[in-house]
Structures are given as structure tokens and as C-alpha cells.
Design a protein around this motif. Structure first.
Motif, PDB file in Angstrom:
ATOM      1  N   SER A 165      11.751   2.781  -0.365  1.00 26.56           N
ATOM      2  CA  SER A 165      10.881   3.459   0.701  1.00 26.56           C
ATOM      3  C   SER A 165      11.678   4.631   1.117  1.00 26.56           C
ATOM      4  O   SER A 165      12.694   4.985   1.126  1.00 26.56           O
ATOM      5  CB  SER A 165      11.056   2.522   1.925  1.00 26.56           C
ATOM      6  OG  SER A 165      10.007   3.158   2.780  1.00 26.56           O
ATOM      7  N   PRO A 166      10.568   5.775   1.574  1.00 27.85           N
ATOM      8  CA  PRO A 166      11.288   6.932   1.785  1.00 27.85           C
ATOM      9  C   PRO A 166      12.046   6.716   3.201  1.00 27.85           C
ATOM     10  O   PRO A 166      12.999   7.644   3.618  1.00 27.85           O
ATOM     11  CB  PRO A 166      10.036   7.684   1.997  1.00 27.85           C
ATOM     12  CG  PRO A 166       8.741   6.761   2.128  1.00 27.85           C
ATOM     13  CD  PRO A 166       9.198   5.584   1.459  1.00 27.85           C
ATOM     14  N   SER A 167      11.795   5.747   4.197  1.00 31.00           N
ATOM     15  CA  SER A 167      12.437   5.569   5.490  1.00 31.00           C
ATOM     16  C   SER A 167      14.059   5.124   4.952  1.00 31.00           C
ATOM     17  O   SER A 167      14.809   5.224   5.656  1.00 31.00           O
ATOM     18  CB  SER A 167      11.866   4.360   6.000  1.00 31.00           C
ATOM     19  OG  SER A 167      11.867   3.232   5.514  1.00 31.00           O
ATOM     20  N   VAL A 168      14.390   4.691   3.708  1.00 36.41           N
ATOM     21  CA  VAL A 168      15.578   4.156   3.189  1.00 36.41           C
ATOM     22  C   VAL A 168      16.282   5.411   2.718  1.00 36.41           C
ATOM     23  O   VAL A 168      17.591   5.797   2.954  1.00 36.41           O
ATOM     24  CB  VAL A 168      15.598   3.028   2.394  1.00 36.41           C
ATOM     25  CG1 VAL A 168      16.895   2.773   1.861  1.00 36.41           C
ATOM     26  CG2 VAL A 168      14.816   1.896   3.028  1.00 36.41           C
ATOM     27  N   ASP A 169      15.605   6.034   1.691  1.00 31.98           N
ATOM     28  CA  ASP A 169      16.331   7.123   0.873  1.00 31.98           C
ATOM     29  C   ASP A 169      15.077   8.160   0.464  1.00 31.98           C
ATOM     30  O   ASP A 169      14.577   7.814  -0.587  1.00 31.98           O
ATOM     31  CB  ASP A 169      17.143   6.525  -0.091  1.00 31.98           C
ATOM     32  CG  ASP A 169      18.055   7.672  -0.711  1.00 31.98           C
ATOM     33  OD1 ASP A 169      17.775   8.748  -0.674  1.00 31.98           O
ATOM     34  OD2 ASP A 169      19.086   7.156  -1.413  1.00 31.98           O
ATOM     35  N   VAL A 170      15.157   9.177   0.888  1.00 35.05           N
ATOM     36  CA  VAL A 170      13.964  10.102   0.580  1.00 35.05           C
ATOM     37  C   VAL A 170      14.181  10.545  -1.246  1.00 35.05           C
ATOM     38  O   VAL A 170      13.289  10.608  -1.679  1.00 35.05           O
ATOM     39  CB  VAL A 170      13.879  11.344   1.410  1.00 35.05           C
ATOM     40  CG1 VAL A 170      12.949  12.334   0.881  1.00 35.05           C
ATOM     41  CG2 VAL A 170      13.482  10.766   2.775  1.00 35.05           C
ATOM     42  N   LEU A 206       0.897  -1.217   0.072  1.00 34.85           N
ATOM     43  CA  LEU A 206       0.240   0.092   0.071  1.00 34.85           C
ATOM     44  C   LEU A 206       0.805   1.068  -0.194  1.00 34.85           C
ATOM     45  O   LEU A 206       0.485   2.459  -0.830  1.00 34.85           O
ATOM     46  CB  LEU A 206      -1.000   0.156   1.245  1.00 34.85           C
ATOM     47  CG  LEU A 206      -2.358   0.771   1.081  1.00 34.85           C
ATOM     48  CD1 LEU A 206      -3.034   0.784  -0.086  1.00 34.85           C
ATOM     49  CD2 LEU A 206      -3.030   0.678   2.445  1.00 34.85           C
ATOM     50  N   GLU A 207       2.091   1.205   0.719  1.00 34.55           N
ATOM     51  CA  GLU A 207       2.817   2.421   0.722  1.00 34.55           C
ATOM     52  C   GLU A 207       3.205   2.809  -0.769  1.00 34.55           C
ATOM     53  O   GLU A 207       3.233   4.048  -1.054  1.00 34.55           O
ATOM     54  CB  GLU A 207       4.311   1.984   1.448  1.00 34.55           C
ATOM     55  CG  GLU A 207       5.123   3.286   1.439  1.00 34.55           C
ATOM     56  CD  GLU A 207       6.385   2.866   1.991  1.00 34.55           C
ATOM     57  OE1 GLU A 207       6.535   2.455   3.268  1.00 34.55           O
ATOM     58  OE2 GLU A 207       7.640   2.920   1.554  1.00 34.55           O
ATOM     59  N   VAL A 208       3.472   1.806  -1.502  1.00 31.78           N
ATOM     60  CA  VAL A 208       4.030   2.205  -2.915  1.00 31.78           C
ATOM     61  C   VAL A 208       2.794   2.929  -3.663  1.00 31.78           C
ATOM     62  O   VAL A 208       2.938   3.863  -4.205  1.00 31.78           O
ATOM     63  CB  VAL A 208       4.378   1.020  -3.906  1.00 31.78           C
ATOM     64  CG1 VAL A 208       4.551   1.210  -5.323  1.00 31.78           C
ATOM     65  CG2 VAL A 208       5.416   0.209  -3.171  1.00 31.78           C
ATOM     66  N   SER A 209       1.374   2.447  -3.694  1.00 28.39           N
ATOM     67  CA  SER A 209       0.289   3.130  -4.285  1.00 28.39           C
ATOM     68  C   SER A 209       0.107   4.264  -3.707  1.00 28.39           C
ATOM     69  O   SER A 209      -0.290   5.284  -4.400  1.00 28.39           O
ATOM     70  CB  SER A 209      -0.827   2.041  -4.350  1.00 28.39           C
ATOM     71  OG  SER A 209      -0.384   0.920  -4.859  1.00 28.39           O
TER      72      SER A 209
END
Length: 342
Positions: free
Chosen positions: A195-200, A121-124
Motif C-alpha cells: 500500500s502507498p500508505s506503507v511505502d510509496v 479495490l485499492e490494488v485495482s
């Protein structure tokens, strides 16, 4: 000696609760009516979702055992998943699970559907959220500019531009953006997700192209509706009165015209969310993103009924929640609408 008479204090009278202000009572009544109308819509939509799976005739035995499954094997697997019970009992159990966040188990891999949707869901939401932001900002900018400069070449150019981009399918725009910005001028990657938690920075560079491809239709709709609403508001007498009082054009636009003319554009936003969710299926496939839409499409191709039902339930909840948000914003812009029940 003079006696002094002191009046006895009056008995304390319990103070009645102060009635809520009329505006607050109107808002509370509006929320009550809106929520009362949302619940039947949710039950009807989820009922139709479950009925689609029930009447499809699909069985988990087809995914687990293949074409070699005998009738006895099919009956045994159906019993394992509770499909041998009456449909009404299955629906009641499924609905109770949905209300508790349990969307069932995938027929293909045995993993919880809610868990798999949560991972995608995070992707969408990233792509659809940025697409909606681009659509709102771009549409408001073009709509306001066309309304302020109405009748000029700028107005006609913006109208023509919106008419053109509204006819472009998202997958065509997506392919064009990949060719231009990932192949000819390699500014951003053409596929994948971080994921933005890895690299914005990497996250934004990967979602900007699919979000742009999804947003053009929203830009066109918001710009056209806003332009129409603002031009109509400019013709109202209260705007003429503001001009006569000598108010500056910027204040007339920001305080009077936008508040009264933005309603149709805000209403359009409520209709764009289902389109964005549907468009995510194609866009995620073009950009190689393992999102919610692609997960639902692959589940449908496999005949994995719990996956399809779970994806539809999540889409229904997102659409209803955003519709409530849009209606609340409309009432905020036009408080009289709450009293009329609209």
C-alpha cells in the motif's frame, strides 16, 4: 415660513430572483438530462446482474455442504439466505441494500462482500489509474507530435508503432515486461503489492509493470484519435485565419486546434475504462496481485453469486461515473454539444 415638501419613499418592491445566465441554464439542463439517462442504465445493468445470479441455479448449500447435501439441506440453507422468497422480493431487497452500500454476504466465507471489495479495490484502482495516466500522457504526446509533423516520417513511424502495440494482448506484454525488467535487468519486482500508505516507492515499483502492460492499448487509441482530430482541425478556416493574423504556431495549437480536435480522443477514454477493468483480471493474476478483478474471477469460479454480483455492481458504478466525467469534459470542450443534448 416656507414648507418643504419631501416625496415619500416608494414602497419596497420585492426583487425577483435574477434569472440564471443562458450558459448556466444550458449546463443545468444537460446535467438533468444526463442524470435522468444514467438512472435507467444503472437500474437495467444491476437488474441484469441480479438476474444472472437468479437464473444460474447456484445455491450456497453447494459451497457450504458440498456434494453430500440432501434436498432438505439445500432447502434449509436457501431459506437461511432468503433464497426461498420470490425473485422480485429478493431483487428489491438486494437493490435497497446496494443503494445503502450493502452488497450482501459471501456464500463461501460469510464475510461482507463490500468489505472484501474495499480491501482489494485499492490494488485495482492503483494499477488502472496509473495505466490510464500513462495512456493519456503517452497518447497525447504521440498524437500531438504526429499531427504537428503530419505527412513526415515521424508521423508514419508513430502510426505504425500505434498499430503494432494495439494488437498486443496485455498478458503477452506483461510476460515480456517481467522477463526484461524483473529477470534480465532486475529493476523492479515482478509480483506482490504494498500500500502507498506503507511505502510509496515500493508501491510504485510494484504497479508500474502491470500498469504499463494495461496502458499500451489506451496509448494507441488516444494517439490515433487525437492525431485524426487535430489534422481535421488544422484544415478548418479558423486555423487559416489564425495563421493570417500572425498567431504563433504554439498558440494556434494550444488555443484553437486542441480545443476543437480533442473531442474524439476524450470520447475514447470513456470506452477504455471497461477495458481496463476487464484487463485487470488477467494482469493481476500474472503479477500475483490480490486485486478486485482477481477477487471477482475467483468468486465466479467458486460459484459465489454475491461476490460476482457485488463486483459487477462496483464495476458498473465506476464505468458510469467515469462516463459522466468524460461527457462533462466533452461539453466543456464543445459547449454547443450541451444545447444539442449530445
Amino acid at each position: 415660513m416656507t414648507s418643504v415638501l419631501v416625496a415619500a419613499p416608494a414602497p419596497a418592491v420585492p426583487r425577483a430572483a435574477a434569472p440564471a445566465p443562458p450558459r448556466r441554464r444550458t449546463a443545468l439542463r444537460w446535467w438533468g438530462r444526463t442524470l435522468a439517462a444514467t438512472v435507467p442504465v444503472f437500474l437495467l445493468a444491476t437488474g441484469a446482474t441480479f438476474a444472472l445470479g437468479a437464473v444460474s441455479g447456484l445455491s450456497p448449500a453447494g459451497l457450504k455442504l458440498g456434494d453430500a447435501a440432501t434436498p432438505a439441506d439445500v432447502a434449509r440453507v436457501d431459506a437461511e439466505f432468503g433464497l426461498d422468497r420470490p425473485v422480485a422480493v429478493q431483487y428489491a431487497d438486494w437493490l435497497v441494500g446496494v443503494l445503502h452500500g450493502d452488497l450482501g454476504v459471501s456464500w463461501s466465507n460469510g464475510v461482507g462482500v463490500a468489505e472484501q471489495i474495499g480491501q482489494r479495490l485499492e490494488v485495482s484502482l492503483s494499477v488502472a489509474g496509473l495505466a490510464l495516466l500513462i495512456g493519456v500522457l503517452g497518447g497525447v504526446a504521440l498524437g500531438v507530435l504526429a499531427a504537428v509533423l503530419r505527412g513526415t516520417w515521424v508521423d508514419r513511424t508513430i502510426t505504425a508503432f500505434c498499430s503494432v502495440i494495439a494488437t498486443l494482448p496485455p498478458f503477452v506484454v506483461a510476460i515480456g515486461l517481467i522477463v526484461v525488467f524483473a529477470v534480465l535487468v532486475p529493476l523492479v519486482p515482478s509480483a506482490g503489492y504494498v500500500s502507498p500508505s506503507v511505502d510509496v516507492g515500493a508501491w510504485f515499483s510494484l504497479i508500474v509493470l502491470p500498469a504499463t502492460a494495461l496502458s499500451l492499448d489506451t496509448v494507441a487509441d488516444v494517439a490515433r484519435q487525437l492525431r485524426t482530430g487535430l489534422v481535421a482541425a488544422y484544415r478548418e478556416n479558423f486555423v487559416l485565419g489564425a495563421v493570417v493574423r500572425g498567431l504563433p504556431p504554439r498558440r494556434i495549437l494550444g488555443v484553437h486546434v486542441l480545443r476543437n480536435g480533442a473531442g474524439p480522443a476524450v470520447a475514447v477514454l470513456g470506452l477504455r475504462v471497461p477495458v481496463l477493468i476487464g484487463g485487470a483480471v488477467v494482469t493481476e493474476s500474472v503479477f500475483g496481485m490480490a486485486g478486485f478483478g482477481r477477487f471477482a474471477a475467483e468468486g465466479a469460479l467458486r460459484g459465489d453469486v454475491p461476490v460476482v454480483q457485488g463486483a459487477l455492481v462496483v464495476a458498473i458504478v465506476v464505468v458510469l461515473a467515469f462516463s459522466l466525467l468524460v461527457n462533462a469534459l466533452l461539453v466543456r470542450l464543445r459547449p454547443a454539444a450541451a444545447g444539442r443534448g449530445t
